[in-house]
Motif scaffolding. Sequence first.
Motif, PDB file in Angstrom:
ATOM      1  N   CYS A 248       0.812  -1.219   0.000  1.00  0.00           N
ATOM      2  CA  CYS A 248       0.000   0.000   0.000  1.00  0.00           C
ATOM      3  C   CYS A 248       0.846   1.269   0.000  1.00  0.00           C
ATOM      4  N   HIS A 249       2.132   1.137   0.245  1.00  0.00           N
ATOM      5  CA  HIS A 249       3.038   2.276   0.071  1.00  0.00           C
ATOM      6  C   HIS A 249       4.404   1.741  -0.354  1.00  0.00           C
ATOM      7  N   ASN A 250       4.363   1.036  -1.491  1.00  0.00           N
ATOM      8  CA  ASN A 250       5.555   0.391  -2.035  1.00  0.00           C
ATOM      9  C   ASN A 250       6.132   1.260  -3.152  1.00  0.00           C
ATOM     10  N   GLN A 251       7.332   1.737  -2.951  1.00  0.00           N
ATOM     11  CA  GLN A 251       7.949   2.664  -3.898  1.00  0.00           C
ATOM     12  C   GLN A 251       7.992   2.103  -5.318  1.00  0.00           C
ATOM     13  N   SER A 270      -5.655   2.338   0.051  1.00  0.00           N
ATOM     14  CA  SER A 270      -5.153   1.211   0.829  1.00  0.00           C
ATOM     15  C   SER A 270      -6.273   0.210   1.048  1.00  0.00           C
ATOM     16  N   ASP A 271      -5.907  -1.030   1.287  1.00  0.00           N
ATOM     17  CA  ASP A 271      -6.887  -1.976   1.787  1.00  0.00           C
ATOM     18  C   ASP A 271      -7.177  -1.612   3.247  1.00  0.00           C
ATOM     19  N   PHE A 272      -8.196  -2.206   3.817  1.00  0.00           N
ATOM     20  CA  PHE A 272      -8.608  -1.853   5.174  1.00  0.00           C
ATOM     21  C   PHE A 272      -7.507  -2.219   6.177  1.00  0.00           C
ATOM     22  N   GLY A 285       3.035   7.174  -2.899  1.00  0.00           N
ATOM     23  CA  GLY A 285       1.918   7.071  -3.823  1.00  0.00           C
ATOM     24  C   GLY A 285       0.536   6.816  -3.268  1.00  0.00           C
ATOM     25  N   LEU A 286       0.391   6.583  -1.953  1.00  0.00           N
ATOM     26  CA  LEU A 286      -0.939   6.318  -1.405  1.00  0.00           C
ATOM     27  C   LEU A 286      -1.755   7.607  -1.367  1.00  0.00           C
TER      28      LEU A 286
END
Length: 725
Positions: A248-251, A270-272, A285-286
């Motif tokens: 969910c916050h992978n460069q 993001s997922d929950f 990027g989130l």
Amino acid sequence: MCYEFKLTKVKKIGLILLSTVCALNLGAQKPIYQDTAQPIEKRVEDALARMTLEEKIRLIHANEIYSFWGVPRLGIPENHPTDGPLGLRPEMKWNAPVHEGISGDSCTSYPALVCLAATWNPEMGRLYGKSYSEEALYRNKNIILGPGVNICRTPLNGRSFEYMGEDPYLTSQMAVSYIQGVQGNHVAACVKHFAVNNQETNRADINTIVDERTLHEIYLPAFKAAVQEGNVWMVMGAYNKYNGQHCCHNQYLLNDILRKEWNYDGVLASDFGGTHDTKEAIFNGLDLEFGTAIDSIESYDNYFLAFPYLELIKKWEVGVKELDEKVRRVLRMMYRTNMSADKPWGSLASPEHADDARKIAEEGIVLLQNKDNILPLDISRLKRVVVVGENAVTKMSCGGGSSEVKAKYEVLPLDGIRNRLGNKVEIIYKPGYSSAVEPEENEKLRMEAVEAAKLADMVIFVGGLNKQPDQDGESWDRKSYELPYNQNELIEELAAVNSQLVAVMISGNAYAMPWVKKVPGIVQAWYAGTESGNVIASVLVGDVNPSGKLPITFPVSLKDNGAHVLNAYPGEGKKVEYKEGIYVGYRWIEKQKIKPLFAFGHGLSYTTFKYGNATVNKKNMHDVEGLVVTVPVTNVGTREGAEIVQLYVCDDKSSLPRPVKELKRFSKVRLAAGETCNVSFSIDKDALSFYDPELHRWVAEPGKFQFLIGSASDDIRTKVSFELE
């Protein structure tokens, strides 16, 4: 003069206080951000310029379990997503995924996405998306959290029924059509879960290790197609890590691939509970943070992209550049959906939507086996039919996690069979097994079913999986490839006492069939939705000529699956390495020269199709532009039917190992008895290419290629060669 009222959350009684009185004189010119005649980008910039720092922060995180802040002062509404790629999820309480308990949220249950994929028909994908989004509009949902496009790497993946099979090309084509259907109604589709999210075991923090070539050839194509061909407006990150960093916050996944390489301008959500670090979320990027169950409204302000983000800005530790980009993307999505002047009205659980669900299911059901033409049933010769199996009387739309649907109605298989066979045929039901009793009780149920089967003209067994723990469902993977509740033994005994046996199997993935040679008729019915019972009956009696094909391989056992053979599932500790690489599904089966139980692309019909010789308009060329492969297909049977013509590419010689064949094109054609159709496929460079990890790009090498055309991956009817010079 402006009268501003502070927004109060009152959704508990079903009311939404949407906006405030704005300081606009009567007759004054409408602000740009409200002017629907203005271009979206101009409206976005105008709205952004009017927002306070606090309003920007609020726009990018949830304020309820299924709701996101709007900007009441500016008349910007909240965002309301709905969980469930298979139909609307019931309304939930504000702080937890627990049913609100209202009476007005019943809806249409659509077939599972694996059933949609089994249609091999993008027209069904567009119908699915269009129909479902109309229900979302009625319930004021501007985002559908689907489709799921994660590749079925193992038959044990609990969420495979939510996905579209094992092949990246088939998944891509079906996902794009679904997205087009949804977004054509100004509802955002949200493709998920990005990326390499292929198991539920340890899903929250498993570190997924995938080499660059495998990532690009197998696990990214459907997401890429969703972005570049489907123009999807939202992408949801996955729970797991990829190469050590949460997805969910992978460069690499979000900035390098999604934003830069694919030029994605939509929202990344993001997922929950999938967010873990504020600074990584800011810079990697989130855009929109879903949360988890909380105990107070104030708790939402403590999300990673809420007050912690605001405090970093106020302390001058981060700037507002990234925040403004996030807000731009959220606003852009909103102007396409709930703030669009072209947004249509919706409808809920209508007869038309039930008919849509039925059409999709009828095309998705797969006739796996039909020895001695036991199907379709000849009702005139039947006096007594025994139906066996708990799944004949079990609702399948509910349960399974976030894909659950509160169906207005669901026709059970037993009821569908009774409705269609009518009063002239005696229908006897015996459960045969139960998911809720002790083994001794199941023994009694089995004996009763076998005794009844001895006196029947026909036995219809309705079994398979359900959505109980450790079967199909979110948050768990299956514990076994075998059928639960001793169904295998029951089927063996039924076959021993009555040769007129048809098995109707309900599941979201493959399973072992040690009884396959003893059961003449096998129908894979998936989870077929609202009209499931009627659909099953219509296929059994021949009102519908089955035309579905498997989007997944049915291996004989898990020893025929690369991830299991190489001990690469579910991983060691909190790490799983995809050791089988690009050899997933039929790619592994054919590399190892294994005979599957039922092959990828397999599916029978009540008519027969004959393939002529394939031709190519150019035998060799420096470029593939204008290259067309054509094959004549004739219905040589006695009734109308539909055939799915599949084209696979074989690279005769490559600098890197390649699969024996790869699906690159398909076409579903409907033919009357005796009719012939010339099926043509346009071939581009992508169809011949592989991903070169040394060059970090796709490559089509000069050399000889074969185009293999047939009815299944193991049923190639004709081939033609081509040389790229």
